[in-house]
Scaffold this motif. Structure first.
Motif, short mmCIF file in Angstrom:
data_model
loop_
_atom_site.label_atom_id
_atom_site.label_comp_id
_atom_site.label_asym_id
_atom_site.label_seq_id
_atom_site.Cartn_x
_atom_site.Cartn_y
_atom_site.Cartn_z
N LYS A 1 66.94 70.82 30.80
CA LYS A 1 66.60 71.68 29.68
C LYS A 1 65.43 71.12 28.88
O LYS A 1 64.51 71.86 28.49
N ASP B 1 71.45 82.87 18.44
CA ASP B 1 72.43 83.90 18.09
C ASP B 1 71.92 84.86 17.02
O ASP B 1 72.62 85.78 16.60
N THR C 1 70.10 78.13 26.26
CA THR C 1 71.10 78.80 25.44
C THR C 1 70.38 79.73 24.47
O THR C 1 69.48 79.29 23.74
N VAL D 1 67.73 85.40 28.60
CA VAL D 1 67.26 84.08 29.00
C VAL D 1 65.81 84.16 29.48
O VAL D 1 64.99 83.28 29.21
#
Length: 1001
Positions: free
Chosen positions: A589, A804, A801, A712
């Protein structure tokens, strides 16, 4: 006896007459498999060049020499206003209307420093003549009425009690002159050409644009847009006689010859050099210390001297063409700046050509040092000689790029026109440019005599007093001072207006608003029908290359080869393309944000065997380019996930196959990032490039910011291509110690070792049959050298990730205008609603956003886009004077499309637009690469064809139903705005109940 065999135009010869036209020349252009026709319309003097070949993508253009005598932007505003309705087509906006009624592959208009051009391309014969009819009437018989002038050029309006300037070109140029590279380019012309038309800003200086009168506009049209000042161009497989008859009957027979007085004289040469300085606006939050640009610029050869232009083009490549070129290296190695200055290179567009080189992101005190570096290096080359390999490499690059057929950024027919048009407009010979063999023969003769290029360095640069040492200076108060100047100017204007004059301004605004709101009868415009659209899509099939029994070496190589190769036999004019993809989903990542720079630096940093100078020269000597690129795509297979990969591509002339594969082999298996000095230099160059794209691509960056938390793929795309990529690089380049560079170098090595392993590759070869046979064993050997074996584990989703939060953000930068984006989720291509959403995006742009954001709001552009690959629907604006009102327009777009306030003809026109994009042709090499990438993401030709067939059956009722499904207020709407901090704060005051969260770029 003439031996020409042009099957499109049989029997046409030099000296023949076609009606009122005389054929002055017919020349075979073997290099591009074409025939060149040069004609003159005898009664008017109109010039016409036709290039005939087998290309179905036919092109038309009419151009005029437009020679402004001030910086009011008259040529630019005329270009806009001419496309606002004409004598035969008296509709409000025939140009944008024809975008909807056509299958054009390109439609636009250009204003340069001394010419204006109206080109288009299409594959459909009926469409070709429809568009030509509209273009010709727009150019020669436009309705240059006052309201269109006010809309497109400039006008006064009352905003409450305050007087304000509005106008599409006015706002466009406010945006353009916010960009350092635009300011530098315009200022350089002003400095180098103080006695000719080039000293003026042909686009228009925002401070001067409001002085242009409607009378001056119409007078400029009468003088400049006349057949005696015109240059017609046609290209493709349609018959020339039909074109000439059409143009004569529609236009030329109505005019008589005049003297337009548009010849541009050569700039009188100076006897001593000058030092000049020009300001540009810099944001108040930026540090101005290292935000200067410094360059040296010389005035050079007459554009009509094709041999000298070729020589200086080659000199440009010798001096600056790659990272190993001596002048580029001397400048970058000085570490006085981060990258070459904007405008660096040879410019052959004006009557007198010019050459620029320098550095950006420098301190003011560095000017004399930079000048000394440039002259020291030029003197060293002139005295000690140029490496013959540099000359051979430059010649190879010119040969390669003349041979390669591309459609980027324009269709090939338009690229050819732009290649020779500058010289043609000034009386030069297009054939000399298109057939450069004679000039190369002359060059080889000169090279045999002695130090040819060394002597040219002396005459062009060292002993040429017509030059400037140019400084572009940051001014953090410039925007504030300009705003204050405009405010004072408008207050003064208002104080001098009578009540009747103020009332007239209000009435004009009401009349313009009424015009913009009014419905109109577009039936006068020609159009295509659904029946004119083929239901098929262009398919590039793989070739089953059968190796003959004599090819034992190739057969042996492939028998042990574990990588399937996609083979595309294509007519590529003697060029071979190697395309491959390495899966990037397996990267850690923390490594993902570094991948774009890894790709940028990969072929520029050297290898374990050679330094970057040797490698750069080797790549230029034997290839048309070798490198990496990032791709964040969506899988259409079973997983439907994000599919990230790195493209590894190379292209070369067939004779250099072995050399190119040797280069690729060395890059893949001996890449090396241990040269920390070079690594630092590349980081700073890369950062400078990212910073310069903010104002140019503000709309795209704003859309990327708004979209990043929906998937993503969008998150990775923002990480790789958006503002967050710039922020990553800014963080890395802050306080670059050796330890930090060493750790960064280790990370880059880690990325390469993770990517270039085993069968983490998918491979394609593109070319003609002989080249494919020769390349098969070379490809097999290249990838069989992998030290490890995997199972293609890189072709999987990345370790990302999603945030949100749905963004509602403002990002500040130095800009006089805004870029406003909004995005929301819909469905992907395999859903039955997808074709409808594609059509809705076109309808909203042409029927609603164009009117509300461009015509009323004065932005350069407002648009909506639907991406069927990931299902995201986006709104955007470009060079926009507004923020809040534009967001309100986006909010109202759903009501419009759900209202059904449009008819079946509007739906048909949107279908035409979508099909035009689907059917847009690609040259053989790029077409095969796209097919290969579609194979990687499992997007089948059957799915593409099914999508298109669904498009062709859409109805108005279906559009309304789908609009009701997706355009509702409960759907999450992401917002991102790129603008100045002042404008963002002002917008937030108006949106106090739901403000933007503010960040700095």
């Amino acid at each position: 006896m003439n031996t020409f065999t042009d099957h499109n135009n049989p029997g046409l010869n030099s000296g023949d007459r076609i009606g009122d036209y005389c054929i002055k020349r017919v020349v075979e252009l073997k290099e591009i498999s074409s025939f060149f026709y040069e004609l003159e319309h005898t009664p008017t003097g109109a010039r016409h060049v036709h290039i005939s070949n087998d290309d179905k993508e036919n092109t038309f253009s009419v151009a005029f020499k437009t020679v402004p005598s001030d910086s009011t932007g008259v040529a630019h505003i005329l270009e806009h206003t001419a496309l606002c309705g004409s004598e035969k087509f008296p509709v409000r906006d025939p140009f944008f209307s024809m975008l909807k009624r056509s299958l054009s592959t390109f439609m636009n208009a250009f204003t340069a420093s001394d010419w204006t051009m109206y080109p288009f391309s299409t594959q459909n014969k009926k469409d070709f003549y429809n568009l030509m009819d509209v273009y010709l009437d727009a150019a020669f018989f436009p309705n240059l009425n006052m309201l269109n002038f006010k809309q497109e050029g400039h006008r006064l309006e009352l905003d409450g009690e305050e007087l304000v300037y509005k106008g599409v070109v006015y706002n466009e140029m406010k945006g353009a002159m916010s960009s350092p590279d635009q300011v530098l380019g315009r200022s350089l012309l002003n400095a180098l050409y103080p006695s000719t038309t080039y000293r003026h800003n042909s686009g228009g200086e925002p401070a001067v644009i409001p002085t242009l009168t409607h009378e001056q506009l119409t007078a400029f049209h009468k003088q400049h847009y006349h057949p005696s000042n015109s240059f017609f161009y046609t290209y493709g497989n349609l018959p020339l006689k039909d074109h000439l008859s059409f143009i004569h009957d529609k236009i030329l027979k109505k005019f008589e010859r005049i003297d337009p007085k548009t010849d541009v004289p050569s700039q009188p040469r100076w006897d001593r050099a000058k030092v000049v300085s020009y300001p540009y606006p810099l944001g108040p939050n930026e540090d101005p210390v290292k935000k200067y640009q410094v360059c040296v610029a010389w005035l050079l050869a007459d554009i009509k001297d094709t041999f000298e232009v070729l020589v200086i083009s080659l000199l440009e490549h010798i001096l600056l063409g790659n990272s190993g070129s001596p002048l580029r290296k001397a400048l970058i190695d000085s570490e006085l700046g981060t990258a070459l200055s904007d405008g660096t290179g040879f410019d052959a567009d004006n009557r007198d050509t010019y050459f620029v080189c320098g550095l950006k992101d420098v301190e003011e005190s560095a000017a004399e040092k930079i000048e000394k570096i440039i002259f020291d290096e030029l003197k060293n080359l002139a005295d000690k000689g140029i490496d013959p390999k540099l000359i051979a490499s430059a010649i190879h690059q010119v040969e390669f790029h003349h041979k390669e057929i591309t459609n980027t950024p324009y269709p090939y027919g338009i690229k050819l026109l732009l290649f020779f048009s500058g010289s043609w407009f000034h009386g030069g010979d297009p054939v000399r440019i298109l057939r450069f063999d004679d000039d190369f023969k002359h060059l080889n003769e000169e090279l045999a005599k002695g130090p040819f290029f060394e002597n040219r360095i002396k005459t062009c640069f060292l002993n040429n007093p017509h030059r400037v040492l140019f400084k572009l200076t940051p001014d953090q108060l410039m925007e504030q001072k300009e705003n204050e100047r405009v405010r004072t100017e408008l207050e003064h204007i208002k104080s001098g207006l009578s009540p009747a004059e103020l009332q007239k301004i209000k009435q004009d605004a009401e009349a313009l608003a009424k015009l913009q709101e009014s419905g109109e009868d577009l039936s006068k415009l020609p159009t295509l029908e659904i029946e004119d659209i083929p239901p098929s899509v262009h398919i590039v099939k793989e070739t089953d290359l059968k190796l003959e029994s004599g090819d034992s070496e190739a057969g042996e190589a492939t028998s042990n080869f574990q990588f399937p190769i996609s083979i595309y036999q294509q007519p590529t004019s003697g060029i071979f393309y190697f395309d491959s993809a390495a899966g990037a989903g397996g990267l850690r990542k923390e490594m993902l944000p570094l991948v774009p720079f890894f790709c940028y630096a990969f072929s520029k940093v050297g290898t374990a065997r050679r330094d970057y100078i040797e490698m750069a020269r080797l790549i230029d000597a034997y290839t048309g380019g070798v490198g990496l690129s990032v791709h964040a795509r969506n899988n259409f297979g079973e997983t439907r996930d994000c599919l990230p990969f790195i493209g590894f591509t190379g292209k070369c002339l067939v004779r250099n196959l072995d050399k190119m594969f040797d280069i690729m082999q060395e890059l893949l298996y001996e890449f090396n990032f241990s040269d920390l000095t070079r690594l630092k230099s590349l980081l700073l160059q890369y950062r400078a490039g990212l910073e310069s794209m903010i104002v140019h691509n503000g709309h795209g960056l704003a859309i990327s910011l708004a979209s990043r938390n929906f998937s993503v793929t969008r998150a990775l795309s923002e990480t790789w291509n958006g503002v967050h990529q710039l922020q990553t690089i800014k963080k890395i380049t802050t306080d670059l110690t050796d330890d930090k560079l060493k750790a960064f170098s280790d990370d880059l090595m880690s990325i390469g070792k993770s990517l270039f392993i085993g069968n983490n590759f998918k491979v394609a070869m593109v070319g003609e049959q002989g080249a494919l046979y020769d390349a098969m064993p070379l490809t097999s050997k290249l990838l069989a050298d992998s030290r490890q074996q995997t199972s293609g584990m890189g072709f999987l989703p990345p370790a990302i990730t999603l945030g949100d939060q749905i963004p509602r953000e403002g990002w500040s930068t130095s800009s006089a205008v805004s870029f406003v984006a909004q995005a929301f989720e819909t469905v992907r291509m395999d859903h039955e609603d997808s074709p409808v959403l594609s059509v809705i995006s076109k309808m909203l742009r042409s029927l609603f956003l164009h009117r509300e954001i461009r015509e009323k709001g004065g932005a350069y552009g407002g648009f909506s886009m639907y991406n069927p690959e990931d299902g995201l629907f986006c709104f955007g604006s470009y060079r926009d004077p507004h923020i809040v009102s534009t967001l309100n327009v986006y909010d109202n777009a759903g009501d419009f499309i759900k209202s059904g306030n449009y008819d079946s003809e509007d739906v048909k026109e949107a279908i035409l637009q979508v099909c035009s994009e689907i059917d847009k042709p690609d040259p053989p090499g790029p077409a095969a690469r796209k097919a290969f990438y579609r194979k990687i993401i499992s997007l089948s030709d059957e799915a593409r064809e099914h999508f298109k067939k669904q498009l062709l059956t859409l109805t108005r009722d279906r559009v309304i139903k789908v609009a009701e499904r997706y355009f509702d207020s409960s759907r999450k709407q992401a917002v991102a705005v790129i603008s100045s901090e002042e404008k963002l704060k002002a917008a937030n005051e108006k949106m106090a109940d739901n403000p933007l969260k503010l960040y700095r770029i």
